[in-house]
Design an enzyme around this catalytic site. Structure first.
Site, PDB file in Angstrom:
ATOM      1  N   CYS A  53      66.153  50.674  24.180  1.00 28.56           N
ATOM      2  CA  CYS A  53      65.763  49.871  23.025  1.00 28.56           C
ATOM      3  C   CYS A  53      65.002  48.616  23.449  1.00 28.56           C
ATOM      4  O   CYS A  53      64.898  48.295  24.632  1.00 28.56           O
ATOM      5  CB  CYS A  53      66.995  49.488  22.223  1.00 28.56           C
ATOM      6  SG  CYS A  53      68.067  48.328  23.099  1.00 28.56           S
ATOM      7  N   ALA A  56      66.912  46.115  25.459  1.00 26.66           N
ATOM      8  CA  ALA A  56      67.060  46.530  26.862  1.00 26.66           C
ATOM      9  C   ALA A  56      65.838  46.106  27.671  1.00 26.66           C
ATOM     10  O   ALA A  56      65.957  45.615  28.791  1.00 26.66           O
ATOM     11  CB  ALA A  56      67.258  48.042  26.953  1.00 26.66           C
ATOM     12  N   ARG A  87      71.562  47.891  36.241  1.00 26.75           N
ATOM     13  CA  ARG A  87      70.215  48.139  36.764  1.00 26.75           C
ATOM     14  C   ARG A  87      70.121  47.917  38.273  1.00 26.75           C
ATOM     15  O   ARG A  87      69.105  48.165  38.866  1.00 26.75           O
ATOM     16  CB  ARG A  87      69.230  47.254  36.005  1.00 26.75           C
ATOM     17  CG  ARG A  87      67.855  47.836  35.952  1.00 26.75           C
ATOM     18  CD  ARG A  87      67.113  47.243  34.788  1.00 26.75           C
ATOM     19  NE  ARG A  87      65.723  47.106  35.086  1.00 26.75           N
ATOM     20  CZ  ARG A  87      65.128  45.963  35.365  1.00 26.75           C
ATOM     21  NH1 ARG A  87      65.807  44.840  35.382  1.00 26.75           N
ATOM     22  NH2 ARG A  87      63.851  45.935  35.611  1.00 26.75           N
ATOM     23  N   HIS A 185      59.547  44.227  26.647  1.00 26.32           N
ATOM     24  CA  HIS A 185      58.793  43.625  27.750  1.00 26.32           C
ATOM     25  C   HIS A 185      57.828  42.598  27.177  1.00 26.32           C
ATOM     26  O   HIS A 185      57.730  41.474  27.652  1.00 26.32           O
ATOM     27  CB  HIS A 185      57.940  44.665  28.489  1.00 26.32           C
ATOM     28  CG  HIS A 185      58.708  45.818  29.070  1.00 26.32           C
ATOM     29  ND1 HIS A 185      58.154  47.065  29.212  1.00 26.32           N
ATOM     30  CD2 HIS A 185      59.967  45.895  29.550  1.00 26.32           C
ATOM     31  CE1 HIS A 185      59.038  47.863  29.767  1.00 26.32           C
ATOM     32  NE2 HIS A 185      60.153  47.192  29.976  1.00 26.32           N
TER      33      HIS A 185
HETATM   34 FE1  CFM Z   1      58.547  48.837  35.122  1.00 31.11          FE
HETATM   35 FE2  CFM Z   1      59.613  51.027  35.351  1.00 31.11          FE
HETATM   36 FE3  CFM Z   1      60.345  49.305  33.445  1.00 31.11          FE
HETATM   37 FE4  CFM Z   1      60.888  48.836  36.054  1.00 31.11          FE
HETATM   38 FE5  CFM Z   1      63.379  49.931  35.679  1.00 31.11          FE
HETATM   39 FE6  CFM Z   1      62.069  52.127  34.997  1.00 31.11          FE
HETATM   40 FE7  CFM Z   1      62.813  50.454  33.071  1.00 31.11          FE
HETATM   41 MO1  CFM Z   1      64.542  51.854  34.348  1.00 31.11          MO
HETATM   42  S1  CFM Z   1      59.262  49.788  36.972  1.00 31.11           S
HETATM   43  S2  CFM Z   1      60.186  47.556  34.503  1.00 31.11           S
HETATM   44  S3  CFM Z   1      62.712  48.429  37.129  1.00 31.11           S
HETATM   45  S4  CFM Z   1      58.576  50.422  33.666  1.00 31.11           S
HETATM   46  S5  CFM Z   1      63.631  51.853  36.385  1.00 31.11           S
HETATM   47  S6  CFM Z   1      60.114  53.048  35.693  1.00 31.11           S
HETATM   48  S7  CFM Z   1      62.809  52.517  33.083  1.00 31.11           S
HETATM   49  S8  CFM Z   1      64.487  49.610  33.945  1.00 31.11           S
HETATM   50  S9  CFM Z   1      61.647  49.308  31.662  1.00 31.11           S
HETATM   51  C1  HCA Z   2      66.925  50.695  30.376  1.00 34.35           C
HETATM   52  C2  HCA Z   2      67.392  50.514  31.798  1.00 34.35           C
HETATM   53  C3  HCA Z   2      67.193  51.718  32.667  1.00 34.35           C
HETATM   54  C4  HCA Z   2      68.104  52.853  32.294  1.00 34.35           C
HETATM   55  C5  HCA Z   2      68.265  53.840  33.382  1.00 34.35           C
HETATM   56  C6  HCA Z   2      68.752  55.214  33.083  1.00 34.35           C
HETATM   57  C7  HCA Z   2      67.461  51.257  34.112  1.00 34.35           C
HETATM   58  O1  HCA Z   2      66.018  51.475  30.113  1.00 34.35           O
HETATM   59  O2  HCA Z   2      67.461  50.034  29.549  1.00 34.35           O
HETATM   60  O3  HCA Z   2      68.508  55.785  32.027  1.00 34.35           O
HETATM   61  O4  HCA Z   2      69.364  55.765  34.002  1.00 34.35           O
HETATM   62  O5  HCA Z   2      66.595  51.386  34.938  1.00 34.35           O
HETATM   63  O6  HCA Z   2      68.561  50.792  34.373  1.00 34.35           O
HETATM   64  O7  HCA Z   2      65.845  52.145  32.588  1.00 34.35           O
END
Ligand code: CFM
Ligand code: HCA
Length: 533
Positions: A53, A56, A87, A185
């Site tokens: 979401c 998150a 995370r 983001h």
């Molecule tokens: Fe960039 Fe990512 Fe993301 Fe990320 Fe992550 Fe991710 Fe995420 Mo999980 S590099 S910031 S540190 S888009 S692993 S592939 S999904 S938390 S929003």
């Molecule tokens: C997020 C965080 C997440 C979830 C990871 C997962 C992460 O999207 O809110 O589904 O295992 O990296 O911790 O992407």
């Protein structure tokens, strides 16, 4: 790919199939035209998505990894609880010993607050956090119910900032605000730009080659390894957004002369806004993969046009690659030709293809959960992306050059010359190009499609997250979490690449997955029966 795509959507109702078809396509060869992929649109209700979401993306992803900001969730306790340390972003407490990452701060909203309003409780929570920890900054995050009942978190932030005399800012990142964490983001980018970046002009930052690292969150210690390499090369890292960072790093980030962008999806907004406001150019980098790391370092050095730096970077690369090549040569014979699929987030499904290629492995398919068309097709498509109501819902800050502090780091002519030398400003080519026409690209893959793909392709390894992990493993296929790295990492930089080669070697060569059979798959007599009418 077209045949498999038909199979993937065959059982879906016509309308659903038609919509999903636009998010599934083959990769392209280098230089071929890239077709349009549907992305950053709402998940069809009823489909089991892997997305998260907006809260998150804002709290968990972008601001969560900063160690000395009290990140306070205004909402029911579940939101704070489920974004508490999951995370695996790491940090080291600074000289002041401050590190709030192990805590989960929440207003613990209940029915009473939903009915009578939660602002009073929010004010009390800020006061309590302040009295207990005396932090330098507090950031507030709203969850779904806050938006529904209309608590004015920004007004609370303003009055509490006046009362307590520290930086307090709020993020309207209700979970439903956008179609995924991607909206979160953007909201976090806006708020750190408005309230933190460039708020300290008094502290002088020493260093000849000053850079920021945008979109690196120190998962499994990745940022530690990148810091090690940058320091060895002679770069001064002013701020990382936001792995292993402090609020003070953000305040002085406008002193850098180059912004490097790791995760384009989550931090491109700050990169753009800092260029407009302060005149700092940005380039895309990738420290996932030894070759990719070397390439990124070379580009960064080329930007500064300093022969000593360029030579030092070359020396560091040569030195680091000795160990890397030794391990890769040992492992490659065992991994060559094995197959992988990656479905994750908004950047790693692309970045990690580099590491698999270094092991001579083949990518059968990949996709992001929530990336936008530019992350798939390249940034040149930006002017053609339709802005829909969901994206319009997220504030687009109007940024102007700062009257005093705007200072272009390079002239137009210098930029053009560097561009020709391969310093590709504002450039990101996206995931699809070069994946090859035999690979599948799927946006916002759902649970059903995942199972189907596994049946059809039977890859040697599948990369995704915790929601997929045990289902995939029950199907006899090892799953590597590319979000939290399971218990592993770092995987960035040169030492990270070595860690990765070893972990993947173990995972694709273990025999354990072929040995396990669910009870109903074995021919044990207790579970065997024939139906007789
Ligand atoms: Fe960039 Fe990512 Fe993301 Fe990320 Fe992550 Fe991710 Fe995420 Mo999980 S590099 S910031 S540190 S888009 S692993 S592939 S999904 S938390 S929003
Ligand atoms: C997020 C965080 C997440 C979830 C990871 C997962 C992460 O999207 O809110 O589904 O295992 O990296 O911790 O992407």
């Amino acid at each position: 790919v077209e045949e498999i795509k038909k199979e993937l959507i065959a059982k879906m109702p016509t309308k659903v199939a038609r919509k999903r078809a636009k998010s599934i396509l083959p990769g392209t060869e280098m230089g071929e035209p890239i077709p349009e992929i549907q992305s950053n649109v709402r998940t069809i209700p009823g489909i089991i998505t892997q997305r998260g979401c907006t809260y998150a993306g804002c709290k968990g992803v972008v601001l969560g990894p900063s160690r000395d900001i009290v990140n306070l969730t205004h909402g029911p306790i579940g939101c704070g609880f489920y974004s508490w340390l999951t995370r695996r972003n790491q940090t080291e407490a600074g000289p002041d010993g401050e590190n709030f990452i192990p805590y989960s701060f929440s207003t613990d909203m209940t029915e009473h607050d939903i009915v009578f309003g939660g602002e009073k409780k929010l004010r009390a929570a800020i006061k309590e956090a302040y009295d207990t920890f005396h932090p330098k900054a507090i950031s507030i995050f709203s969850t779904c119910p806050v938006g529904l009942i209309g608590d004015d978190i920004h007004a609370v932030a303003r009055t509490m900032q006046e009362e307590l005399g520290i930086t307090i800012f709020a993020n309207s990142c209700e979970g439903y605000k956008g179609v995924s964490q991607s909206a979160g983001h953007h909201i976090a980018n806006n708020q750190i730009m408005k309230h933190v970046i460039g708020t300290d002009d008094d502290t002088k930052i020493e260093g000849k080659f000053k850079v920021n690292m945008l979109g690196e969150y120190n998962i499994g210690g990745d940022a530690f390894e990148i810091e090690r390499i940058l320091e060895k090369c002679g770069f001064t890292l002013v701020a990382t957004f936001s792995g292993n960072s402090t609020v003070q790093d953000f305040r002085v980030a406008h002193n850098a002369d180059l912004n490097t962008v790791m995760c384009h999806r989550s931090l491109n907004y700050v990169a753009e806004m800092m260029e407009t406001k302060f005149g700092i150019p940005w380039i895309k980098v990738n420290f996932i993969g030894a070759e990719a790391s070397a390439k990124s370092l070379r580009r960064m050095a080329a930007y500064f046009e300093d022969q000593e730096l360029i030579d030092r970077v070359e020396a560091v690369i040569a030195e680091e690659l000795v160990a890397v090549n030794k391990v890769v040569e040992e492992i490659k014979p065992r991994t060559a030709g094995k197959t992988a699929m990656l479905f994750v987030g908004g950047s790693r499904a692309h970045h990690y293809q580099e590491l698999f290629k270094e092991l001579d492995m083949k990518i059968l398919g990949a996709g992001y959960e929530f990336a936008h068309r530019d992350d798939y097709e390249g940034r040149h498509v930006l002017p053609n992306i339709k802005v829909d109501a969901d994206s319009r819902n997220i504030e687009e800050l109007e940024i102007l050059p700062d009257p005093e502090r705007y200072k272009p780091r390079k002239t137009e002519a210098e930029m053009a010359r560097l561009n020709e030398k391969g310093v590709d400003f504002k450039g990101y080519e996206g995931m699809i190009e070069g994946m090859g026409k035999n690979a599948m690209v799927i946006d916002d893959i759902n649970h059903y499609e995942t199972e189907k793909l596994l049946e059809i392709y039977k890859p040697d390894i599948f990369c995704a997250g915790i929601k997929e992990k045990f289902i995939v493993q029950k199907m006899g296929i090892p799953l590597k979490q590319l979000h939290n790295y399971d218990m592993g990492g770092p995987y960035a930089g040169f030492n990270g690449a070595i860690n990765w080669y070893r972990d993947i070697d173990r995972m694709v060569n273990t025999k354990v997955w072929a040995l396990i059979k669910a009870p109903w798959q074995s021919t044990g007599p207790e579970l065997e029966a024939t139906y007789v009418a």
